[in-house]
Design an enzyme around this catalytic site. Structure first.
Site, PDB file in Angstrom:
ATOM      1  N   ASP A 148     147.231 -48.351 -61.139  1.00 17.10           N
ATOM      2  CA  ASP A 148     147.076 -49.306 -60.043  1.00 17.10           C
ATOM      3  C   ASP A 148     146.287 -50.530 -60.460  1.00 17.10           C
ATOM      4  OD1 ASP A 148     144.798 -47.637 -60.271  1.00 17.10           O
ATOM      5  OD2 ASP A 148     144.150 -48.164 -58.240  1.00 17.10           O
ATOM      6  N   GLU A 213     142.581 -45.509 -59.281  1.00 14.61           N
ATOM      7  CA  GLU A 213     141.260 -45.710 -59.882  1.00 14.61           C
ATOM      8  C   GLU A 213     140.498 -46.830 -59.203  1.00 14.61           C
ATOM      9  OE1 GLU A 213     138.268 -47.486 -62.593  1.00 14.61           O
ATOM     10  OE2 GLU A 213     140.080 -48.408 -61.756  1.00 14.61           O
TER      11      GLU A 213
END
Length: 484
Positions: A148, A213
């Protein structure tokens, strides 16, 4: 005194002497023996480790073939076109994450067709690859990164953030170019290249790519860690995740690359200060308003920041606060303070210090969020995993000065703390002074050459880890399955 009495006294003396030797002498001798063994082992282990590192330093170093440098750059650019943005917990571009999974499947065919590599989708969006080495029974290691990226305002970019453009065959632009799709694809390119050469790693390792994350890793890396635990894999040789990039021309006094390898991470403590009082009109305010009391508390904290323990404690804390006001004197006021907690401190110590400095019972302190700093991973000359990473860096960035450091941000390594004490954070790309603001900022980019070096670094880590296989502890899976 008669002869019999003298003999009796001598006998008693001998008995006490033997008793003394038994009670004191034997433990002392045993202690000396244990000390000798400890010293011998320390010297022997040090010499053995130095011998192993000598082998690493003097091996013939092969690197990633440069003939495919632009093809690899194009593959990264393609991944940057996919807007896998994380906004908040459970608020992500989930279709983009699925699209990214498919993109990796398509563009790394050798990885996904290799019989010794197992791909698993964990919790719908995260990826876990198990690369089975040719030699079983050795402790595996884990290479981590994340899929991400952070949100972006396209209007502030010179190049569209999800266009994946390569400008002048020099720079690859796009959100995630640095953080951290270069890590995901860099690792995969290294493994794809190994398979392309007709080779297979000797050691078993994992490629773990979380999908959240940027918003805590609770749905991604935490689930990846749980998956490993459920299979009886509760110990790893080392974990390597993102961290500081190399810097160039940022440190005065040297023109060399500076590579800071994170051996810990600062914790966090977000505290809410609040004051409650009686409301009133601004034409007749009380002697001390809630905002005034709160402002004084914040001012005291600003004048007396957390102790600066540079080198052994946290840097000065940073403060952010808000005090709304209008025509009515508000009955309450709040401020939010964010601390970064160094490994030498605890969250409790940070709060206690703030309470002492504020010294006002009317100011209430509430912990909004907190997380202790990570333990410090070993980084001495005798720590083979750390030194292996150092050597891998120098094999690619030959002039690099490598130093241990405390990483100021937070990564997915928090979810792997129970697996090993050897957790390291490093981003194998170079950030120049003009690029510092691009990290989580506008016009994020990575040069084609620096990305090639990132791939080369991961390749060297895998190859060097194989060289050290004889030094790796044995590993068995706790649930009775076949050894890794």
């Amino acid at each position: 005194m008669g002869l019999a009495s003298k003999r009796k006294g001598h006998w008693r003396y001998r008995c006490w002497q033997k008793l003394f030797l038994a009670l004191i002498g034997f433990p002392l001798a045993a202690g000396l023996l244990l000390a000798f063994v400890a010293i011998f082992r320390a010297v022997f282990v040090h010499q053995q480790n130095q011998s192993v590192l000598h082998i690493l330093n003097n091996q013939v170093v092969d690197k990633i073939d440069e003939s495919q440098i632009m093809q690899r750059a194009e593959r990264l650019a393609g991944a940057l076109k996919i807007p896998s943005v994380s906004y908040a917990t459970d608020n992500q571009e989930k279709e983009a994450l699925l699209q990214l999974q498919q993109y990796l499947q398509t563009n790394f065919p050798l990885i996904h067709s290799a019989t010794f590599i197992k791909k698993e989708v964990i919790n719908t969006y995260s990826l876990l690859y198990t690369v089975e080495g040719t030699i079983k029974g050795k402790l595996p290691y884990l290479l981590a990164s994340h899929l991400d990226v952070v949100p972006v305002d396209p209007s502030t970019w010179e190049v569209p953030p999800f266009s994946g453009k390569i400008i002048n065959r020099t720079y690859i632009y796009g959100r995630g170019a640095i953080d951290d799709k270069c890590g995901v694809l860099g690792i995969m390119e290294a493994v794809e290249y190994i398979i392309q050469k007709g080779e297979r790693p000797q050691r078993t390792f994992f490629m773990a790519f979380g999908h959240d994350e940027e918003i805590s890793g609770k749905r991604g890396a935490q689930e990846l860690a749980k998956t490993l635990k459920a299979r009886g894999i509760d110990h790893l040789d080392f974990v390597l995740d993102e961290g500081f990039p190399l810097t160039k021309d940022l440190i005065p006094g040297t023109d060399k690359h500076i590579a800071m390898v994170g051996i810990s991470e600062k914790g966090t403590a977000t505290l809410e200060l609040s004051v409650s009082g009686n409301p009133g009109h601004s034409s007749f305010p009380p002697e001390e308003s809630a905002i005034g009391i709160l402002a004084a508390a914040v001012a005291r904290l600003e004048e007396n920041p957390q102790p600066s323990l540079l080198g052994k404690g946290p840097e000065s804390a940073t403060f952010k606060y808000l005090a709304p006001h209008d025509n009515v004197v508000p009955p309450s006021a709040k401020a939010v303070i964010n601390h970064r907690v160094h490994p030498s401190q605890t969250v409790a110590e940070v709060i206690a210090y703030d309470r002492k400095i504020i010294s006002d019972p009317r100011v209430h302190i509430r912990v909004k969020t907190s997380r202790e700093a990570h333990p410090v991973s070993p980084f001495g000359q005798d720590c083979i995993p750390f030194q292996m990473i150092v050597i891998s860096i120098k094999q690619v960035f030959t002039d690099a000065v490598v130093v241990p450091a405390v990483f100021i941000a937070n990564t997915d390594t928090r979810w792997y703390l129970s697996f090993t004490t050897n957790l390291y954070r490093f981003l194998p790309t170079v950030v120049m002074p003009e690029d510092v603001s691009r990290y989580h900022g506008n016009n994020e980019r990575i040069s084609v050459q620096h990305y090639h070096q990132a791939v080369s670094f991961y390749y060297r880590v895998i190859k060097n880890a194989d060289v050290l296989i004889d030094q790796v502890p044995a590993s068995t899976v706790n649930n009775g399955d076949e050894e890794l």
